[in-house]
Design a protein around this motif. Structure first.
Motif, short mmCIF file in Angstrom:
data_model
loop_
_atom_site.label_atom_id
_atom_site.label_comp_id
_atom_site.label_asym_id
_atom_site.label_seq_id
_atom_site.Cartn_x
_atom_site.Cartn_y
_atom_site.Cartn_z
N TRP A 31 -4.72 -1.66 4.55
CA TRP A 31 -5.72 -2.28 3.68
C TRP A 31 -5.25 -2.19 2.23
CZ3 TRP A 31 -11.36 -0.17 2.67
CH2 TRP A 31 -12.09 -1.16 1.99
N MET A 32 -5.06 -3.34 1.59
CA MET A 32 -4.75 -3.42 0.17
C MET A 32 -6.05 -3.65 -0.58
SD MET A 32 -1.64 -5.51 1.31
CE MET A 32 -2.46 -5.25 2.86
N VAL A 33 -6.39 -2.75 -1.50
CA VAL A 33 -7.69 -2.80 -2.16
C VAL A 33 -7.51 -2.50 -3.64
CG1 VAL A 33 -8.17 -0.41 -1.55
CG2 VAL A 33 -10.06 -1.94 -2.06
N ARG A 34 -8.24 -3.25 -4.48
CA ARG A 34 -8.14 -3.07 -5.93
C ARG A 34 -9.03 -1.94 -6.42
NH1 ARG A 34 -9.90 -7.84 -7.57
NH2 ARG A 34 -7.84 -8.77 -7.25
N GLU A 35 -10.26 -1.86 -5.89
CA GLU A 35 -11.21 -0.87 -6.37
C GLU A 35 -11.25 0.33 -5.42
OE1 GLU A 35 -12.01 -3.92 -5.40
OE2 GLU A 35 -12.57 -5.09 -7.17
N PRO A 36 -10.88 1.53 -5.86
CA PRO A 36 -10.91 2.71 -4.98
C PRO A 36 -12.28 2.97 -4.37
CG PRO A 36 -9.71 3.19 -7.01
CD PRO A 36 -10.34 1.85 -7.21
N ALA A 37 -13.35 2.59 -5.08
CA ALA A 37 -14.70 2.84 -4.57
C ALA A 37 -14.96 2.11 -3.25
CB ALA A 37 -15.75 2.44 -5.62
N LEU A 38 -14.24 1.00 -3.02
CA LEU A 38 -14.46 0.24 -1.78
C LEU A 38 -13.99 1.02 -0.55
CD1 LEU A 38 -13.54 -3.45 -2.73
CD2 LEU A 38 -15.75 -2.28 -2.81
N LEU A 39 -13.17 2.04 -0.75
CA LEU A 39 -12.73 2.86 0.38
C LEU A 39 -13.91 3.57 1.04
CD1 LEU A 39 -9.49 4.42 -1.13
CD2 LEU A 39 -9.62 2.69 0.66
N GLU A 40 -15.05 3.63 0.34
CA GLU A 40 -16.25 4.22 0.94
C GLU A 40 -16.68 3.44 2.18
OE1 GLU A 40 -18.20 6.87 0.38
OE2 GLU A 40 -16.78 7.65 -1.09
N TRP A 41 -16.30 2.16 2.28
CA TRP A 41 -16.69 1.36 3.44
C TRP A 41 -16.17 1.97 4.74
CZ3 TRP A 41 -15.53 -4.41 1.76
CH2 TRP A 41 -16.31 -4.72 0.63
N THR A 85 -4.05 -1.13 -5.39
CA THR A 85 -3.29 -1.94 -6.34
C THR A 85 -3.61 -1.58 -7.78
OG1 THR A 85 -4.98 -3.67 -6.17
CG2 THR A 85 -3.09 -3.86 -4.71
N ASP A 86 -4.79 -0.96 -8.01
CA ASP A 86 -5.15 -0.42 -9.34
C ASP A 86 -5.56 1.04 -9.18
OD1 ASP A 86 -4.68 -2.73 -10.74
OD2 ASP A 86 -6.72 -3.48 -10.48
N LEU A 87 -4.72 1.97 -9.66
CA LEU A 87 -5.02 3.39 -9.50
C LEU A 87 -6.13 3.81 -10.46
CD1 LEU A 87 -1.53 5.12 -9.20
CD2 LEU A 87 -3.35 5.09 -7.50
N VAL A 123 -3.44 9.43 7.71
CA VAL A 123 -3.85 8.74 6.49
C VAL A 123 -2.65 8.66 5.55
CG1 VAL A 123 -5.36 8.76 4.47
CG2 VAL A 123 -6.21 9.57 6.69
N ARG A 124 -2.39 7.44 5.09
CA ARG A 124 -1.36 7.22 4.09
C ARG A 124 -2.03 6.48 2.93
NH1 ARG A 124 0.73 7.37 9.02
NH2 ARG A 124 2.89 8.02 9.36
N LEU A 125 -2.04 7.08 1.77
CA LEU A 125 -2.63 6.47 0.59
C LEU A 125 -1.53 6.29 -0.44
CD1 LEU A 125 -5.16 5.52 -0.93
CD2 LEU A 125 -5.43 7.87 -1.75
N ARG A 126 -1.29 5.02 -0.82
CA ARG A 126 -0.20 4.73 -1.74
C ARG A 126 -0.67 3.74 -2.79
NH1 ARG A 126 4.26 3.91 3.13
NH2 ARG A 126 4.31 6.10 3.76
N SER A 127 0.10 3.59 -3.84
CA SER A 127 -0.24 2.64 -4.89
C SER A 127 0.66 1.41 -4.75
CB SER A 127 -0.04 3.27 -6.27
OG SER A 127 1.31 3.62 -6.46
#
Length: 558
Positions: A451-461, A484-486, A505-509
């Protein structure tokens, strides 16, 4: 913390289980046989129309006009099929659908539209050119000012008229008001034996036209209309109107108009129903389009009567990142499945516009199940939807729903290993799929969610899904989150740090290196089926890498 180095080990289901799957070869080549079959039918039909030879009036423009007319029958027979949502959904749920290029249904429909307008232009231009070569005023032929039977005897049927005297007799018979006794005494023998060679329901002649019989008085009399009552007028005028309608449908379906003026695109496309009605006037032989018209009628019934849910209560709430959440009370009778989508209309915004949205799955509530949509506000219609909140935390409104319809993700449950690639809001169909497998106790599954996501808050989904999957050992799950935006502090959400070591879990920028990521996934899964929902550039990159590895790819397109 350097988010490029956050890594947790994936949990694995015990045993050597390997799920069933679509074969890569089948996925790569499934569309080519259908393309070859369609092309062969197109060429064969053109040849059958082009080789027509009646008399000295049969020239190249006429042959090209006839050839393209017969080819257009093939295009019209399949043009409607890719956008019959209920038919496509039924095929997606069947084994037959695995051999059809359903993932590209809308692309196929658009290319058929391009082909239709090109063939229609050649067809119409050559027929108009042919009219100028005949020994009659152009406008007389265009507007059918001569009775159909006389015009045919002097042009296309001339070779079969053994004596010009019969043309004169026919002209006098029509001028006299078509008396039956005159027909029986002077014209009946010729009409039955000469015209009937080709114009008979039982004729076996090379150029037979059994659908347009002329073997008796009633049939001959039906061909004596002129001006607005003539078949020539009906065919020519309906053809001109069809071309204008087709050109309008084509122009407003082009990418520029469709995206900038979606409401006009939908309104103009409703002229397709008038287009279908005019086809009945223009095409002398309807065998090619009987089945598509029956299918279109069934589609309209299901969409406008059976699977249409009006005045559903919905609650709109704001989310992070210019996204809103629309929770709708599930209508009675609507059955929701993983990988389905609905069409949504909000009368308060527009009674004409329908928009398609993936389902994130059904949620149990105190009153019953609800349908949840997550909508990114990036256009005129979605902007007006967001404006209805006007700073409120919740807004209640009424909506209309059509569906649900199966998307490519609906195929996922037929396999057991998945790579789910999403860009931003494109994660929604995968959330519904994961919720579905959580309701399947004991079903062994394995998936990789990228999942490529701009807003970290969306990871709450995905937070509740990740936490629940920590408790399951029959599901192997691997999570690849790319921010994409840290955030300014460079740290992932707290809950992600807490669950590290449970699911992988792999979390990358930044954006993934697709070749490297595919190699990582290949270590875990031999040949997963890849599902992609996101921008075209993302889909192109993923398709290229997956096909290089022989992985089947299914694209989610709206």
């Amino acid at each position: 913390m350097n988010t490029r180095n956050i890594l947790a080990v994936s949990t694995a289901a015990p045993g050597g289980w390997r799920p069933g799957r679509l074969t890569a070869r089948h996925n790569l080549w499934s569309g080519i046989p259908w393309l070859l079959l369609f092309s062969a039918a197109l060429v064969a039909q053109f040849y059958l129309g082009f080789i027509y030879q009646s008399n000295e009036t049969t020239n190249l423009p006429m042959r090209l006009a006839r050839g393209t007319a017969w080819s257009l029958l093939v295009v019209l027979a399949v043009l409607w099929l890719p956008v019959m949502r209920h038919a496509v959904s039924a095929l997606r749920r069947s084994r037959l659908g695995e051999g059809l290029p359903l993932d590209k249904a809308k692309s196929v429909h658009r290319w058929l539209g391009h082909l239709f307008i090109a063939l229609a232009l050649v067809h119409g231009a050559n027929y108009l050119g042919y009219f100028t070569t005949l020994n009659a005023p152009f406008t007389d032929i265009l507007f059918g000012r001569e009775p159909d039977l006389l015009r045919a005897m002097r042009t296309t049927m001339y070779e079969f008229v053994s004596d010009d005297e019969y043309i004169d007799i026919t002209e006098r018979w029509i001028a006299a008001g078509m008396p039956k006794d005159m027909y029986e005494a002077e014209l009946g023998y010729f009409i039955k034996d000469e015209c009937g060679k080709c114009h008979s329901s039982s004729s076996t002649q090379t150029y037979a036209i059994p659908g347009m019989p002329i073997t008796n008085y009633a049939e001959a009399a039906s061909w004596t209309g002129e001006n607005i009552q003539s078949r020539q007028f009906r065919i020519n005028m309906s053809g001109l109107v069809l071309f204008v309608l087709g050109a309008a449908l084509w122009i407003f379906s082009l990418k520029h108009f469709r995206r900038r003026h979606h409401h006009l695109f939908q309104r103009i496309h409703r002229l397709g129903y008038l287009f279908a009605a005019l086809l009945l006037l223009h095409i002398p032989s309807l065998e090619w389009i009987y089945l598509p018209l029956v299918g279109l009628a069934a589609e309209l019934y299901l969409s406008r009567r059976h699977h249409l849910y009006r005045d559903c209560i919905a609650r709109l709430t704001p989310l992070e990142g210019n996204v809103v959440r629309l929770e709708i009370d599930r209508p009675q009778g609507m059955i929701l499945r993983a990988g389905h989508y609905v069409r949504l209309r909000i009368p308060a915004l527009s009674r004409k516009e329908w928009h398609e949205f993936s389902l994130t799955g059904q949620r149990p509530t105190a009153e019953g199940d609800s349908v949840v949509l997550k909508i990114r506000c990036s256009g005129d219609w979605t902007g007006r939807l967001q404006a209805t909140l006007a700073g409120k935390t919740e807004h209640t409104l009424q909506v209309d729903l059509r569906g649900p319809y199966a998307s490519p993700v609906a195929h996922a449950l037929k396999t057991g290993e998945w790579v789910l690639v999403a860009g931003g809001i494109g994660v929604t169909p995968f959330l519904g799929l994961i919720r579905e497998i959580l309701r399947e106790p004991g079903m062994h599954r394995e998936f990789h969610l990228v999942w490529m996501v701009r807003e970290p808050a969306l990871l709450e989904w995905v937070r509740p899904l990740v936490e629940r999957l920590c408790e399951r050992r029959d599901i192997r799950c691997h999570w690849y989150f790319y921010l994409t935006d840290l955030p300014e502090d460079g740290r992932p959400p707290v809950w992600l740090e807490r669950v590290q070591g449970e699911p992988g879990v792999r979390l990358r920028s930044g954006m993934p290196d697709w070749s490297t990521l595919a190699a990582e996934i290949a270590v875990q899964s031999r040949r997963p089926t890849c599902f992609v929902c996101g921008p075209a550039a993302l889909a192109s990159d993923v398709v290229r890498v997956c096909r290089r590895r022989g992985w089947p790819v299914r694209l989610e397109q709206f």
